[in-house]
Design an enzyme around this catalytic site. Structure first.
Site, PDB file in Angstrom:
ATOM      1  CG  ASN A  66      -1.854   1.161   1.314  1.00  0.00           C
ATOM      2  OD1 ASN A  66      -1.447   2.315   1.141  1.00  0.00           O
ATOM      3  ND2 ASN A  66      -3.124   0.876   1.560  1.00  0.00           N
ATOM      4  CG  HIS A  82      -8.087   3.693   1.331  1.00  0.00           C
ATOM      5  ND1 HIS A  82      -8.405   2.879   2.397  1.00  0.00           N
ATOM      6  CD2 HIS A  82      -9.178   4.477   1.147  1.00  0.00           C
ATOM      7  CE1 HIS A  82      -9.621   3.150   2.818  1.00  0.00           C
ATOM      8  NE2 HIS A  82     -10.118   4.114   2.074  1.00  0.00           N
ATOM      9  CD  GLU A 114      -7.183  -1.150   1.006  1.00  0.00           C
ATOM     10  OE1 GLU A 114      -6.863  -0.116   1.608  1.00  0.00           O
ATOM     11  OE2 GLU A 114      -6.941  -2.286   1.433  1.00  0.00           O
ATOM     12  CG  HIS A 163      -5.587  -1.157   9.534  1.00  0.00           C
ATOM     13  ND1 HIS A 163      -5.932  -0.121   8.704  1.00  0.00           N
ATOM     14  CD2 HIS A 163      -5.234  -0.577  10.706  1.00  0.00           C
ATOM     15  CE1 HIS A 163      -5.822   1.031   9.353  1.00  0.00           C
ATOM     16  NE2 HIS A 163      -5.393   0.783  10.562  1.00  0.00           N
ATOM     17  CG  ASP A 164      -2.254  -0.831  12.664  1.00  0.00           C
ATOM     18  OD1 ASP A 164      -3.122  -0.533  13.518  1.00  0.00           O
ATOM     19  OD2 ASP A 164      -1.646   0.015  11.972  1.00  0.00           O
ATOM     20  N   GLY A 178       1.009  -1.255   4.352  1.00  0.00           N
ATOM     21  CA  GLY A 178       1.463   0.064   3.947  1.00  0.00           C
ATOM     22  C   GLY A 178       2.212   0.809   5.021  1.00  0.00           C
TER      23      GLY A 178
HETATM   24  C1  DXP Z   1      -8.329  -0.350   4.692  1.00  0.00           C
HETATM   25  C2  DXP Z   1      -7.084  -0.253   5.470  1.00  0.00           C
HETATM   26  O1  DXP Z   1      -6.974  -0.722   6.572  1.00  0.00           O
HETATM   27  C3  DXP Z   1      -5.962   0.425   4.899  1.00  0.00           C
HETATM   28  O2  DXP Z   1      -5.796  -0.059   3.637  1.00  0.00           O
HETATM   29  C4  DXP Z   1      -6.159   1.877   4.711  1.00  0.00           C
HETATM   30  O3  DXP Z   1      -5.816   2.196   3.403  1.00  0.00           O
HETATM   31  C5  DXP Z   1      -5.258   2.658   5.570  1.00  0.00           C
HETATM   32  O4  DXP Z   1      -5.591   3.992   5.284  1.00  0.00           O
HETATM   33  P1  DXP Z   1      -4.537   5.156   5.601  1.00  0.00           P
HETATM   34  O5  DXP Z   1      -3.291   4.862   4.807  1.00  0.00           O
HETATM   35  O6  DXP Z   1      -5.283   6.389   5.166  1.00  0.00           O
HETATM   36  O7  DXP Z   1      -4.290   5.090   7.090  1.00  0.00           O
HETATM   37  N1  LIG Z   2      -5.812  -3.029   3.614  1.00  0.00           N
HETATM   38  C1  LIG Z   2      -4.699  -2.690   4.506  1.00  0.00           C
HETATM   39  C2  LIG Z   2      -3.722  -1.818   3.774  1.00  0.00           C
HETATM   40  O1  LIG Z   2      -3.805  -1.674   2.566  1.00  0.00           O
HETATM   41  C3  LIG Z   2      -2.638  -1.162   4.499  1.00  0.00           C
HETATM   42  O2  LIG Z   2      -2.933  -0.961   5.862  1.00  0.00           O
HETATM   43  P1  LIG Z   2      -1.704  -0.417   6.757  1.00  0.00           P
HETATM   44  O3  LIG Z   2      -0.597  -1.439   6.611  1.00  0.00           O
HETATM   45  O4  LIG Z   2      -1.310   0.922   6.189  1.00  0.00           O
HETATM   46  O5  LIG Z   2      -2.249  -0.338   8.159  1.00  0.00           O
END
Ligand code: DXP
Ligand SMILES: NCC(=O)COP(=O)(O)O
Length: 239
Positions: free
Chosen positions: A7, A43, A70, A190-191, A213
């Site tokens: 991400n 996203h 996303e 996520h995390d 990400g």
């Molecule tokens: C859906 C999800 O959990 C993540 O992909 C999201 O893209 C995180 O968004 P931010 O990078 O705006 O925190």
């Molecule tokens: N869907 C989760 C994502 O794309 C990245 O989440 P994060 O690693 O930035 O919390």
């Protein structure tokens, strides 16, 4: 083996901080793929705080791995999907002002709406995934929406992991088995980070894809992007 989708939201955060084009989001996506990313995730949020809609249009032209977009399925999001027709669209129930994604869908209350949206995305040839909490009650309704996959919202796992990894992963193992029994593909995100990723994959080896990400980009500040992507890929290898 579980695929890694990188991400790149936070690359856009850094770019936007100065108003120019450094770092170049498109070039980072190309480099990430060259370094071993098996997908690129973005996203675009309504306020375009990081990824902008024109980033998505440029990435459409260059991403050669799986492009995963996303977002909350408002009209602007649906329009970009109609144009881009990405490999995958991941529907997230985020309100516009949320700091970051903080919950999955109530697939019971929103089942009919999700069913219509997913049917439209399938017309574009786009695989669908819906963001979901690790709660059993949401999984059969998720299946009834017609979605191809669900994405396990893994922040609760990441928060609890340092204190009690087995307790942290237990609900995810339960719903991952249910998803498999229902014939739902399984993503997670996520995390997730270099500390908690391998344990999750060891306990749930049938996860199709993780999208990572924030932690990955933070790690890249110390280890470099190429090295970091390879470090995350190694965490996904089964022993
Ligand atoms: C859906 C999800 O959990 C993540 O992909 C999201 O893209 C995180 O968004 P931010 O990078 O705006 O925190
Ligand atoms: N869907 C989760 C994502 O794309 C990245 O989440 P994060 O690693 O930035 O919390």
């Amino acid at each position: 083996m579980t695929k890694l989708s990188v991400n790149i939201n936070k690359i856009a955060t850094l770019r936007n901080a100065r108003g120019g084009n450094n770092p170049d989001v498109t070039q980072v996506a190309l480099d990430a793929e060259r370094f071993g990313a098996e997908g690129i995730t973005v996203h675009p949020r309504p306020d375009e705080r990081h990824i902008r809609y024109d980033d998505v249009m440029k990435l459409k032209e260059v991403v050669t791995t799986e492009f995963n977009i996303e977002g909350y399925p408002d009209e602007r999001f649906m329009e970009i999907i109609r144009i881009v027709k990405p490999a995958q669209a991941t529907l997230v129930p985020d309100p516009p002002n949320v700091l970051t994604s903080n919950s999955g869908w109530d697939t019971i209350a929103h089942q009919d709406r999700l069913k219509d949206i997913i049917a439209e995305l399938h017309e574009y040839g786009t695989r669908t995934s819906i963001f979901i909490n690790p709660e059993v009650k949401y999984f059969e309704p998720a299946k009834l929406t017609g979605t191809d996959r669900v994405e396990l919202y893994t922040e609760p796992y990441a928060v609890l992991f340092p204190n009690d990894k087995e307790q942290a992963v237990a609900p995810y193992i339960e719903v991952a088995k249910l998803a498999q029994d229902l014939g739902l593909g399984l993503n997670a995100g996520h995390d997730l980070d270099l500390d908690n990723l391998k344990f999750l994959i060891q306990r749930i080896p049938h996860i199709d894809e993780v999208s990572i990400g924030h932690a990955l980009i933070c790690d890249a500040l110390y280890y470099g992007l190429e090295n970091t992507i390879q470090m995350y890929r190694r965490q996904l290898e089964m022993d």
